[in-house]
Design a protein around this motif. Sequence first.
Motif, PDB file in Angstrom:
ATOM      1  N   PHE A  33       1.137  -1.439   0.083  1.00 32.93           N
ATOM      2  CA  PHE A  33      -0.055  -0.235   0.077  1.00 32.93           C
ATOM      3  C   PHE A  33       0.731   1.709   0.145  1.00 32.93           C
ATOM      4  O   PHE A  33       0.605   2.089  -0.710  1.00 32.93           O
ATOM      5  CB  PHE A  33      -1.001  -0.429   1.153  1.00 32.93           C
ATOM      6  CG  PHE A  33      -1.826   1.551   1.772  1.00 32.93           C
ATOM      7  CD1 PHE A  33      -2.273   1.888   1.144  1.00 32.93           C
ATOM      8  CD2 PHE A  33      -0.710   1.904   2.911  1.00 32.93           C
ATOM      9  CE1 PHE A  33      -2.781   3.047   0.967  1.00 32.93           C
ATOM     10  CE2 PHE A  33      -0.994   3.415   3.247  1.00 32.93           C
ATOM     11  CZ  PHE A  33      -2.587   4.046   2.198  1.00 32.93           C
ATOM     12  N   LEU A  34       1.479   0.881   0.871  1.00 31.17           N
ATOM     13  CA  LEU A  34       2.902   2.064   0.942  1.00 31.17           C
ATOM     14  C   LEU A  34       3.625   2.770  -0.057  1.00 31.17           C
ATOM     15  O   LEU A  34       3.667   4.011  -0.692  1.00 31.17           O
ATOM     16  CB  LEU A  34       4.115   2.182   2.618  1.00 31.17           C
ATOM     17  CG  LEU A  34       3.081   2.502   3.758  1.00 31.17           C
ATOM     18  CD1 LEU A  34       4.190   2.328   4.644  1.00 31.17           C
ATOM     19  CD2 LEU A  34       2.808   3.776   4.007  1.00 31.17           C
ATOM     20  N   GLN A  35       4.204   1.411  -0.833  1.00 33.77           N
ATOM     21  CA  GLN A  35       4.263   1.696  -2.112  1.00 33.77           C
ATOM     22  C   GLN A  35       3.716   2.180  -3.672  1.00 33.77           C
ATOM     23  O   GLN A  35       3.986   3.329  -3.816  1.00 33.77           O
ATOM     24  CB  GLN A  35       5.445   0.474  -2.763  1.00 33.77           C
ATOM     25  CG  GLN A  35       6.766   0.117  -1.842  1.00 33.77           C
ATOM     26  CD  GLN A  35       7.638  -0.692  -2.050  1.00 33.77           C
ATOM     27  OE1 GLN A  35       6.670  -2.201  -2.605  1.00 33.77           O
ATOM     28  NE2 GLN A  35       8.242  -1.202  -1.765  1.00 33.77           N
ATOM     29  N   GLU A  36       2.531   1.645  -2.967  1.00 36.35           N
ATOM     30  CA  GLU A  36       2.009   2.494  -4.054  1.00 36.35           C
ATOM     31  C   GLU A  36       1.835   3.977  -3.866  1.00 36.35           C
ATOM     32  O   GLU A  36       1.015   4.702  -4.688  1.00 36.35           O
ATOM     33  CB  GLU A  36       0.039   1.483  -4.072  1.00 36.35           C
ATOM     34  CG  GLU A  36       0.240   0.737  -5.087  1.00 36.35           C
ATOM     35  CD  GLU A  36      -1.088  -0.347  -4.781  1.00 36.35           C
ATOM     36  OE1 GLU A  36      -1.976   0.297  -4.237  1.00 36.35           O
ATOM     37  OE2 GLU A  36      -1.256  -1.723  -5.438  1.00 36.35           O
ATOM     38  N   ARG A  37       1.521   4.212  -2.849  1.00 41.59           N
ATOM     39  CA  ARG A  37       0.431   5.368  -2.429  1.00 41.59           C
ATOM     40  C   ARG A  37       1.455   6.009  -2.761  1.00 41.59           C
ATOM     41  O   ARG A  37       1.907   7.692  -3.437  1.00 41.59           O
ATOM     42  CB  ARG A  37       0.632   5.281  -0.838  1.00 41.59           C
ATOM     43  CG  ARG A  37      -0.245   6.417  -0.038  1.00 41.59           C
ATOM     44  CD  ARG A  37      -1.588   7.340  -1.011  1.00 41.59           C
ATOM     45  NE  ARG A  37      -1.626   8.908  -0.736  1.00 41.59           N
ATOM     46  CZ  ARG A  37      -1.279   9.728  -1.324  1.00 41.59           C
ATOM     47  NH1 ARG A  37      -0.286   9.321  -1.749  1.00 41.59           N
ATOM     48  NH2 ARG A  37      -1.976  10.418  -0.088  1.00 41.59           N
ATOM     49  N   PHE A  38       3.353   6.520  -2.105  1.00 37.72           N
ATOM     50  CA  PHE A  38       4.189   6.500  -2.963  1.00 37.72           C
ATOM     51  C   PHE A  38       4.467   6.737  -3.793  1.00 37.72           C
ATOM     52  O   PHE A  38       5.664   7.054  -4.329  1.00 37.72           O
ATOM     53  CB  PHE A  38       5.048   7.328  -1.367  1.00 37.72           C
ATOM     54  CG  PHE A  38       4.200   7.480  -0.732  1.00 37.72           C
ATOM     55  CD1 PHE A  38       3.506   8.635  -0.016  1.00 37.72           C
ATOM     56  CD2 PHE A  38       3.898   6.683   0.745  1.00 37.72           C
ATOM     57  CE1 PHE A  38       3.328   9.113   0.880  1.00 37.72           C
ATOM     58  CE2 PHE A  38       3.043   6.971   1.527  1.00 37.72           C
ATOM     59  CZ  PHE A  38       2.317   8.426   1.977  1.00 37.72           C
ATOM     60  N   ARG A  39       4.601   6.240  -4.970  1.00 34.98           N
ATOM     61  CA  ARG A  39       4.830   6.287  -6.813  1.00 34.98           C
ATOM     62  C   ARG A  39       5.054   6.804  -6.416  1.00 34.98           C
ATOM     63  O   ARG A  39       4.286   8.268  -7.279  1.00 34.98           O
ATOM     64  CB  ARG A  39       4.230   4.644  -6.894  1.00 34.98           C
ATOM     65  CG  ARG A  39       5.653   4.657  -7.903  1.00 34.98           C
ATOM     66  CD  ARG A  39       4.843   3.323  -9.100  1.00 34.98           C
ATOM     67  NE  ARG A  39       3.778   2.599  -8.211  1.00 34.98           N
ATOM     68  CZ  ARG A  39       3.141   1.264  -7.862  1.00 34.98           C
ATOM     69  NH1 ARG A  39       3.890   0.604  -7.821  1.00 34.98           N
ATOM     70  NH2 ARG A  39       1.819   1.128  -8.294  1.00 34.98           N
TER      71      ARG A  39
END
Length: 291
Positions: A285-291
């Motif tokens: 989720f974090l990787q997707e959100r801050f990509r």
Amino acid sequence: MEVTKAVIPAAGFGTRFLPVTKAQPKEMMPVLDKPTIQYVVEEAIAAGIEDILIITGRGKQAIERHFDKSYELEEALEAAGKTDRLNRVEEIADLGDIHYVRQKEREGLGDAVRYAEKHVGENPFALLLGDTIIESDTPCTQTLIEHAEAHDVSTLSLERVPWAQVSSYGVADADIDDDTDLTDESFPVSDFIEKPAREDAPSNLAITGRYIFTAEIFDALDATEKGVGGELQLTDAIRKLTDIRGVELTGDRYDIGTIPSWLRANIEMSLQYDDGEMNAAVEEFLQERFR
Ligand code: UTP
């Protein structure tokens, strides 16, 4: 000295977290699937303590209910074959011998600690703030107990915080340089300054919410006037102790008293959660959100 008792103050209003704390104790705020205060109780137990006193107050009944046995729920979980959850629920009621005393008025942390005097008597005790989780390989309280017992004095856990943040903490006056290696050492502290300006701070070693006190703290509290905010400040009483030592904290500290710090605790601890699912889901989720 031998430390066998712990005191956990949990009677504060939690105003920085309103409105969520209007009808539920701040110390019951969940971090992953456990309320904050359960981590604190577990730390005390892991440090070898079996006798725990929680300082509660009006509106804090959920804390007592949480540590109580829940026969109806356990029967329902058993009937449904939910063994994993049943075990987690049963573990809670087996967490040592927990006692409660109510702080009558919220007059500050120092005042809350005074309510422990009847229970601990002349014995030394560990004090663990009910809104602060400390994750470390050796429980922070165990490390503190070892150092306190070795020197027979009150001992506090201290953490090097960024200099820009010293004005948010009680800070130790100790003869220590920025780069001194404090690992495995305890050291004498001559004084504490509450929330100093950056330029007045004697060090960046901040009080973290874990303490070992001898019974001398009760006389010190009796001799202390109300201070900042009209509250009896624990730090003001600590300054009156004749002998005090510090130990540098080696783990991760999460004070869950504000929304950003509570969110940080949930994110960081979920990334470390060792079930192979939750950490992966949060990381994704974090990787997707801050990509
Ligand atoms: P805090 O000062 O962080 O808690 O106290 P608080 O007063 O509840 O929070 P705010 O400032 O209003 O948002 C640290 C710990 O000491 C307990 C709190 O419950 C918390 O676990 N405490 C504080 C007491 O038991 N009694 C008090 O009078 C004050």
